[in-house]
Design an enzyme around this catalytic site. Sequence first.
Site, PDB file in Angstrom:
ATOM      1  N   GLN A  86       0.841  -1.197   0.000  1.00 44.07           N
ATOM      2  CA  GLN A  86       0.000   0.000   0.000  1.00 44.07           C
ATOM      3  C   GLN A  86       0.878   1.250   0.000  1.00 44.07           C
ATOM      4  O   GLN A  86       0.386   2.355  -0.131  1.00 44.07           O
ATOM      5  CB  GLN A  86      -0.912  -0.020   1.226  1.00 44.07           C
ATOM      6  CG  GLN A  86      -1.870  -1.191   1.279  1.00 44.07           C
ATOM      7  CD  GLN A  86      -2.517  -1.325   2.638  1.00 44.07           C
ATOM      8  OE1 GLN A  86      -3.549  -0.728   2.904  1.00 44.07           O
ATOM      9  NE2 GLN A  86      -1.879  -2.074   3.531  1.00 44.07           N
ATOM     10  N   HIS A 106      -1.677   1.317  -4.196  1.00 42.65           N
ATOM     11  CA  HIS A 106      -2.132   2.702  -3.973  1.00 42.65           C
ATOM     12  C   HIS A 106      -1.294   3.694  -4.763  1.00 42.65           C
ATOM     13  O   HIS A 106      -1.268   4.893  -4.468  1.00 42.65           O
ATOM     14  CB  HIS A 106      -2.099   3.043  -2.475  1.00 42.65           C
ATOM     15  CG  HIS A 106      -3.113   2.295  -1.678  1.00 42.65           C
ATOM     16  ND1 HIS A 106      -3.064   2.203  -0.317  1.00 42.65           N
ATOM     17  CD2 HIS A 106      -4.203   1.580  -2.060  1.00 42.65           C
ATOM     18  CE1 HIS A 106      -4.087   1.474   0.112  1.00 42.65           C
ATOM     19  NE2 HIS A 106      -4.779   1.083  -0.918  1.00 42.65           N
ATOM     20  N   CYS A 117      -5.919  13.581 -19.008  1.00 41.42           N
ATOM     21  CA  CYS A 117      -5.630  12.558 -20.024  1.00 41.42           C
ATOM     22  C   CYS A 117      -4.730  11.465 -19.438  1.00 41.42           C
ATOM     23  O   CYS A 117      -4.433  11.475 -18.246  1.00 41.42           O
ATOM     24  CB  CYS A 117      -4.984  13.206 -21.245  1.00 41.42           C
ATOM     25  SG  CYS A 117      -3.259  13.692 -20.997  1.00 41.42           S
ATOM     26  N   CYS A 152       0.127  19.422 -17.893  1.00 42.96           N
ATOM     27  CA  CYS A 152       0.307  18.316 -18.841  1.00 42.96           C
ATOM     28  C   CYS A 152       0.810  18.836 -20.185  1.00 42.96           C
ATOM     29  O   CYS A 152       0.193  19.737 -20.766  1.00 42.96           O
ATOM     30  CB  CYS A 152      -1.018  17.587 -19.047  1.00 42.96           C
ATOM     31  SG  CYS A 152      -0.916  16.278 -20.282  1.00 42.96           S
ATOM     32  N   PRO A 221       3.067  -4.340  15.862  1.00 43.69           N
ATOM     33  CA  PRO A 221       3.075  -4.200  17.323  1.00 43.69           C
ATOM     34  C   PRO A 221       1.671  -4.108  17.900  1.00 43.69           C
ATOM     35  O   PRO A 221       1.457  -4.358  19.077  1.00 43.69           O
ATOM     36  CB  PRO A 221       3.842  -2.892  17.547  1.00 43.69           C
ATOM     37  CG  PRO A 221       4.602  -2.656  16.293  1.00 43.69           C
ATOM     38  CD  PRO A 221       3.775  -3.252  15.195  1.00 43.69           C
TER      39      PRO A 221
HETATM   40  N1  APR Z   1       6.642  -2.344  12.278  1.00 39.22           N
HETATM   41  C1  APR Z   1       5.445  -2.944  11.982  1.00 39.22           C
HETATM   42  N2  APR Z   1       4.242  -2.311  12.069  1.00 39.22           N
HETATM   43  C2  APR Z   1       4.261  -1.030  12.503  1.00 39.22           C
HETATM   44  C3  APR Z   1       5.455  -0.349  12.844  1.00 39.22           C
HETATM   45  C4  APR Z   1       6.679  -1.076  12.714  1.00 39.22           C
HETATM   46  N3  APR Z   1       7.845  -0.506  13.004  1.00 39.22           N
HETATM   47  N4  APR Z   1       5.131   0.923  13.227  1.00 39.22           N
HETATM   48  C5  APR Z   1       3.771   1.019  13.131  1.00 39.22           C
HETATM   49  N5  APR Z   1       3.258  -0.153  12.707  1.00 39.22           N
HETATM   50  C6  APR Z   1       1.865  -0.484  12.425  1.00 39.22           C
HETATM   51  C7  APR Z   1       0.857   0.306  13.259  1.00 39.22           C
HETATM   52  O1  APR Z   1       0.564  -0.385  14.460  1.00 39.22           O
HETATM   53  C8  APR Z   1      -0.350   0.335  12.322  1.00 39.22           C
HETATM   54  O2  APR Z   1      -1.150  -0.827  12.540  1.00 39.22           O
HETATM   55  O3  APR Z   1       1.642  -0.107  11.087  1.00 39.22           O
HETATM   56  C9  APR Z   1       0.273   0.229  10.925  1.00 39.22           C
HETATM   57  C10 APR Z   1       0.219   1.522  10.103  1.00 39.22           C
HETATM   58  O4  APR Z   1      -1.116   1.695   9.752  1.00 39.22           O
HETATM   59  P1  APR Z   1      -1.601   2.962   8.875  1.00 39.22           P
HETATM   60  O5  APR Z   1      -0.943   4.161   9.360  1.00 39.22           O
HETATM   61  O6  APR Z   1      -3.085   2.899   8.870  1.00 39.22           O
HETATM   62  O7  APR Z   1      -1.011   2.646   7.424  1.00 39.22           O
HETATM   63  P2  APR Z   1      -1.593   1.660   6.318  1.00 39.22           P
HETATM   64  O8  APR Z   1      -2.269   0.475   6.924  1.00 39.22           O
HETATM   65  O9  APR Z   1      -0.519   1.403   5.359  1.00 39.22           O
HETATM   66  O10 APR Z   1      -2.696   2.622   5.640  1.00 39.22           O
HETATM   67  C11 APR Z   1      -3.374   2.128   4.528  1.00 39.22           C
HETATM   68  O11 APR Z   1      -4.465   4.212   4.154  1.00 39.22           O
HETATM   69  O12 APR Z   1      -4.058   6.414   4.427  1.00 39.22           O
HETATM   70  C12 APR Z   1      -4.243   5.447   3.494  1.00 39.22           C
HETATM   71  O13 APR Z   1      -3.456   5.230   1.289  1.00 39.22           O
HETATM   72  C13 APR Z   1      -3.023   5.299   2.605  1.00 39.22           C
HETATM   73  O14 APR Z   1      -1.838   3.306   1.966  1.00 39.22           O
HETATM   74  C14 APR Z   1      -2.439   3.970   3.042  1.00 39.22           C
HETATM   75  C15 APR Z   1      -3.642   3.231   3.548  1.00 39.22           C
END
Ligand code: APR
Length: 252
Positions: A86, A106, A117, A152, A221
């Site tokens: 993502q 994403h 376009c 563009c 975590p």
């Molecule tokens: N190692 C593993 N996991 C971690 C660490 C780490 N060092 N640090 C944080 N996390 C976990 C957090 O506990 C949380 O569950 O990573 C997760 C991050 O979650 P989000 O911030 O929601 O990111 P993500 O799941 O990638 O978001 C999905 O949402 O905002 C949109 O398009 C954006 O691609 C993104 C999508």
Amino acid sequence: MRVLVITGAGVSAESGIPTFRGKDGYWRNLDPAKLATPEAFARDPKLVWEWYRERRQRICNAQPNAAHAAIAKLAQHANEFLLVTQNVDDLHVRAGMPKEKMVQIHGNIFITRCSRCDFSQKDYKHEHEQEHEHEHEHEHEKEDQDVDLPRCPECNALMRPGVVWFGEQLPWNELQRVESYLDRGSCDLVIVAGTTATFGYIIDWALRASRDGGELIEVNPEETPLSQFATQLVREPAAVAMPQIVDQIIGS
Ligand code: APR
């Protein structure tokens, strides 16, 4: 061994890239509706570009971490492998992940594409020029304006970052690549690392891939909606957990 790995912002957290919903995550202080929607871009494209340029700069200054490296190693080792990330950053690629084994579902923050376009281009240049540009601030007054809001070359419409914004469809080609990988068979191993699994398709893909008794390992975590389905929960940072998990798999 047939493997699917799904990653989110948590995997890039230890490279200094903020997550979205974690502590100090982007969405804790910033309103996604003001920065990551087509409406926000229509309302204030300058503000949106400023934010994406800041993020590009931060990513340019970051390095892949041990989690990115371990996942690239697993990709080399597995008979069949697909990474669905993502993340719009380029840290998986910079860690050696072959593009044909990876789907950026994403989008890619270093792609700049036309808001009207089909024109699109890779855009690494701007960030690196940024540092030097200010030295000649006054000389390029006119240019600066254009630079801040790229247009563009084909149809002169505004260019936008090549990422998927809230409320937008997932990129068709990338989606087909995920679907065809899942349709071609179930996986022996599914690892979901560093994501809140906010979007239903993330959970759907993980469950479909592990449907015939495959291992489903969650590396995070914190608890997520996917945790209840996991066969193994690793409540550790990805840069610590992933090298151990991969060395165990490769060693076995
Ligand atoms: N190692 C593993 N996991 C971690 C660490 C780490 N060092 N640090 C944080 N996390 C976990 C957090 O506990 C949380 O569950 O990573 C997760 C991050 O979650 P989000 O911030 O929601 O990111 P993500 O799941 O990638 O978001 C999905 O949402 O905002 C949109 O398009 C954006 O691609 C993104 C999508």
